[in-house]
Every structure is written in structure tokens, then in C-alpha cells.
Design an enzyme around this catalytic site. Structure first.
Site: not given
Ligand SMILES: NC(=O)c1ccc[n+]([C@@H]2O[C@H](COP(=O)([O-])OP(=O)(O)OC[C@H]3O[C@@H](n4cnc5c(N)ncnc54)[C@H](O)[C@@H]3O)[C@@H](O)[C@H]2O)c1
Length: 245
Positions: A143, A139, A54, A73
Site C-alpha cells: 500500500k 500488505y 490490457d 481499488n
Molecule cells: N476494509 C478495510 O478496512 C480497508 C482498510 C484499508 C484499505 N482498504 C483497501 O480498500 C480496498 C477495498 O477493500 P475492501 O475492504 O472492499 O476489500 P474486499 O476484500 O472486501 O474486496 C476486494 C475486491 O477485490 C477483488 N480482487 C481481489 N484480488 C483481485 C484480483 N487479482 N483481480 C481483480 N479483483 C481482485 C476481490 O474479488 C473483491 O471483490 C482495497 O484496496 C483494500 O486494501 C480496505
């Protein structure tokens, strides 16, 4: 834009800058992004903390006057545990960040978008919301909550001219994917690099998704070109979801 310090979020934020967005703010708990992107303003925020969210949204609105696009994201992968061995702390942490983070941002920014009478919201779910794998039930549930919340929020925001949709990534080449396969390796005793190589080979397009693939879809959803889609669940799995590759 949340989770913009690395991976898909950094790719999407970079694309928004290239698309000509006047200001792009990256909210991430990690203080230093993987690389500096001129035009991307980093803000250290825990999306699971409603007060921090907020305060941050208020600061952006005070300075900029409006927020046109929100991308939720940020998320964390869970350590691989069968449900019967899953500690309470894991459930609380994963739901707080993955679902709570989306809720906190949508509530705070949604209020401003309602007042403005326009806006675009994109949430990031996962293919495991539809087809979960063993060892990641919490997880996957977090989602599924994002997908369902997105649909309900889309209906609530439609009368105010705010378009809300979600993206369903499959296996994307990021740190989170590597963490996930490392966890699978610990659970099964398999070599993570071999697991990653096998996954890559099994993908229908012969490759994993990239931050650029996510950016292409997010850029479209955030634009006026996505003119008749709300509550949409947009496949970003390269066929992995429905072919179960
Ligand atoms: N990589 C995959 O294969 C995949 C598959 C399905 C879904 N996703 C989803 O896509 C999105 C991005 O995934 P990615 O692979 O780039 O993930 P990643 O782990 O590489 O990056 C995630 C980012 O979120 C930030 N983060 C984590 N907790 C946080 C918090 N409490 N507050 C603020 N920031 C926070 C991290 O610091 C990081 O920069 C996510 O929602 C993930 O669940 C990814």
C-alpha cells in the site's frame, strides 16, 4: 473500476451509476458480485495479470471510445505473518495484486487518458501505508507502494489534464476487514468478533467506515469539483489514523 464485486468497490461503482456515469465497468477476479447493480457491467479480470488488463481495457475502449474515470481499488489482505515467517509466495502474490494491479491499470488506461487530454484516476491505498501494524508488513508495503506510485504518476499525468489522487481508508466494514481480524485472531488467539467490537468502540466516531463513505469521497475525487488536487492522499479513516485509536 476494479474490485467492484463487493465492499468498497461495489459501493463506489453503485455510486458512479447513481451519479449518471454513462457506463460503469467493474473488473474483478470474483465472477459474481455480491449483488446485481443495474448499470454496472461486470468483467472477470485478474488485475495482477498485465495481459488480461490490457485486453480488457482495449475492449472497453473499442466499444466505448474513451475512459474518463479509473478507480484502482482491488487488493488482497495478507495472512498475518511476522516477517521472519513470511513465505516468498505471499510476498509475490500480495505485491502482484496490490501494487501490480494498480500499475497495470494506470499504464493501460493512462495512455488513453493522455491521448484524450483529460481523466480522473483514484487509487485506493490504506492507513497502514503510514502506520503499519505487526503481522502485515507486506500488505502495508504494497500500500505504501500505491501511495508513492500515485504521487509520481500524478506528476507525470498533470501536463495531460489527468488528475490522479489516492484514498487512505482506515477500518472499513467489509469482508476484507473481517478476514483481517480473523487473521489477527489466529495470530494472537483472541476472538475475532471481540476484536472487531473493541475496534468499533475505539474509533473516534464510534463506528467503522462504510462503502458509502468511500463512495462519497471517490465520487468527489472523480468529479470536476476536485479541481486543484493531484497526488493527494485523502484520509478516509474517521480520525483513526492520526489518533491511533
Ligand atoms: N476494509 C478495510 O478496512 C480497508 C482498510 C484499508 C484499505 N482498504 C483497501 O480498500 C480496498 C477495498 O477493500 P475492501 O475492504 O472492499 O476489500 P474486499 O476484500 O472486501 O474486496 C476486494 C475486491 O477485490 C477483488 N480482487 C481481489 N484480488 C483481485 C484480483 N487479482 N483481480 C481483480 N479483483 C481482485 C476481490 O474479488 C473483491 O471483490 C482495497 O484496496 C483494500 O486494501 C480496505
Amino acid at each position: 473500476m476494479t474490485g467492484a464485486a463487493t465492499g468498497l468497490g461495489l459501493g463506489i461503482a453503485e455510486r458512479f451509476v447513481a451519479d449518471g456515469c454513462v457506463e460503469v465497468h467493474g473488473l474483478d477476479i470474483t465472477p459474481t458480485p455480491d449483488r446485481v447493480v443495474p448499470g454496472l457491467q461486470h468483467r472477470t479480470v485478474d488485475v495482477g495479470d498485465a495481459q488480461e488488463v490490457d485486453d480488457c481495457v482495449e475492449a472497453i475502449l473499442t466499444a466505448a471510445g474513451r475512459i474518463d474515470i479509473l478507480v484502482c481499488n482491488a487488493a488482497i489482505m495478507q495472512d498475518r505473518h511476522e516477517v521472519l515467517q513470511t513465505p516468498d509466495e505471499l510476498v509475490e502474490r500480495v505485491l502482484r495484486v496490490n501494487f501490480g494491479g494498480v500499475f497495470n491499470l494506470c499504464r493501460a488506461v493512462g495512455r488513453a487518458m493522455k491521448d484524450a487530454g483529460s481523466g480522473r484516476v483514484v487509487t485506493v491505498s490504506s492507513q497502514v501505508a503510514e502506520t503499519p501494524w505487526p503481522g502485515m508488513a507486506v500488505y502495508a508495503a504494497s500500500k505504501a507502494a500505491v501511495t508513492t506510485f500515485t504521487r509520481a504518476f500524478a506528476l507525470e499525468m498533470a501536463p495531460y489534464g489527468v488528475y490522479v489522487n489516492t484514498i487512505l481508508p482506515g477500518t472499513m466494514d467489509t469482508n476484507q476487514m473481517r478476514d483481517s481480524f480473523a487473521g489477527l485472531g489466529r495470530m494472537t488467539g483472541a476472538d475475532p468478533e471481540s476484536l472487531i467490537a473493541a475496534k468499533r468502540t475505539s474509533m473516534p466516531l464510534g463506528r467503522m467506515g462504510t462503502p458509502q463513505d468511500a463512495a462519497n469521497l471517490a465520487s468527489w475525487l472523480a468529479s470536476d469539483q476536485a479541481s486543484f488536487s493531484i497526488g493527494g492522499v485523502f484520509d478516509l479513516t474517521g480520525g483513526e489514523l492520526w489518533s491511533r485509536s
